[in-house]
Write an enzyme that holds these catalytic residues in place. Structure first.
Site: not given
Length: 430
Positions: A107, A134, A138, A192, A207
């Site tokens: 992205k 993104v 989905i 992270e 996104k």
């Protein structure tokens, strides 16, 4: 059935290994749906010795990632390296220039270089696909680019980062503060070691800029996204939001209107009656509003091995079928370059939390600033005893221009009554 689609795969992290596992597990089904097989023939990654849980000996390994683009035995290149520039961008440019179909989950690269790559793909007559970039598994990119293609989309918004949603909904469920829950998220692998990209809203903004381009037919403008992360959200904010009938979520909002294109990522109060209020843990959800289709709601896992690999392989199936089309639903030359909408003219309600000195006159000072900025106050809440000489004061405003709230906060800048920077969250009245 025709010859197999031959694929080169760059990047063998969680998602790259997941792509291999998925193709192995669903090989027969994929072949039936695509009309031909999909075969990985070459791979590239930084560490040959790492155990990825899949047999890599059957693939041709190259340490020179860019060389994947020039292989005669490759029809499509999949980039799962990450990063907006560097090896990922070099490979993308080389693959498209070599006439290879290109698939990515990157992205950041799309937000910064997507228009360049899409235009090059159009000129080369090859497919450029990025469903996995993104919201993971989905199918929102396909939904906007194809399913809602006949609609004028007025608004697209949603929960676009699973790490932030996990943190906020855990704070909500357990009453704990941000730093403690973040540490848990890192331990569990949801965040992270350096979580800045997620918790500061940058990942969600990448996104959102992509979704806005698809939804509104505009050129990607990541630099125009106003970004506020969740670092300053406290347990008291979560609790007060719940008491008021809201839940706190990090929401990306894109709107196109007469005043231009508005894009913002920010923590906001979502009414409990809205579907986004019920999106919990690391799930993502996106809402798009079309003039004929009405409200579309997409929800699911936005990251991880399985969902992201599923989206990558779905793109490869499209390529195997010969399905292409412009990457951003229309040719790059047709994408508009809209004006940036002024947030100050937007109307809405706001949640404000002040950390103030526990002494007489403080409330009068704050309300005077609100009055002078033409902000109408709906409610004022103060709970609990002072801690280290300070108390938390919460206000909810009536609907009004956002510039008025900004003016009130500016009037309070430098006030000795405030012991910390105020917290502002807009209320999602959509």
């Amino acid at each position: 059935m025709g010859e197999a689609l031959r694929v080169a795969l760059a990047g063998l992290g969680t998602v790259g290994a997941g792509v291999i596992k998925l193709i192995d597990a669903n090989r027969t089904l994929i072949k039936r749906r695509a009309g031909r097989g999909i075969e990985i023939v070459a791979v590239s990654a930084r560490d040959r010795a790492r155990d990825r849980g899949v047999d890599l000996s059957r693939f041709d390994w190259t340490d020179d990632t860019a060389s994947l683009a020039s292989r005669a035995d490759v029809d499509a290149v999949v980039e799962l390296i990450g990063g907006s520039d560097g090896p990922a961008l070099t490979l993308a440019r080389a693959a498209i220039a070599s006439g290879k179909a290109f698939v990515t989950a990157n992205k950041a690269m799309i937000a910064h270089h997507g228009l360049e790559l899409a235009e090059a793909a159009e000129e080369a007559g090859i497919a450029f696909k990025y469903e996995a970039a993104v919201a993971g598994g989905i199918p929102v990119i396909k939904g906007l680019r194809e399913g809602a293609a006949a609609n004028e989309i007025s608004r697209v918004y949603g929960i676009l980062n699973g790490t932030c949603n996990f943190i906020l909904t855990t704070m909500e469920a357990e009453g704990r503060d941000f730093a403690e829950v973040l540490a848990d998220a890192q331990r569990l692998g949801y965040a992270e070691a350096d979580p800045s990209f997620d918790i500061d809203g940058v990942d969600a903004a990448h996104k959102l800029s992509i979704l806005a381009s698809l939804a509104f037919g505009t050129r990607i403008d990541f630099g125009a996204v106003a970004i506020t992360g969740i670092r300053d959200v406290l347990a008291i904010d979560i609790a007060e939001a719940q008491a008021l009938g809201f839940r706190v979520r990090l929401v990306g909002v894109g709107e196109a209107g007469p005043g231009g294109l508005f894009q913002r990522v920010h923590p906001c109060l979502v009414p409990v009656t809205h579907p986004l209020a019920h999106v919990t843990s690391s799930l993502n959800a996106i809402v798009a509003e079309g003039n004929f289709v009405g409200r579309l709601f997409f929800e699911g896992r936005g990251a991880g091995e399985g969902p992201t690999a599923s989206a990558v392989v779905a793109d490869l199936i499209d390529i195997a079928r010969g399905e292409g089309g412009p990457a951003f639903a229309m040719p790059v030359a047709s994408l508009a370059a809209p004006e940036i909408a002024q947030a100050g003219e937007r109307r809405g309600r706001a949640y404000l939390r002040f950390t103030v000195a526990d002494r007489p006159g403080v409330l009068a000072e704050i309300t005077a600033a609100m009055r002078d900025a033409n902000v109408s106050i709906e409610s004022v809440i103060q709970r609990g005893a002072a801690v280290d000489g300070a108390v938390q004061l919460v206000m909810v405003t009536h609907e009004g221009p956002e510039r008025c709230v900004a003016d009130a906060l500016e009037r309070l800048r430098g006030s000795q009554s405030l012991t910390a920077r105020p917290m502002l969250m807009h209320i999602l009245d959509l």
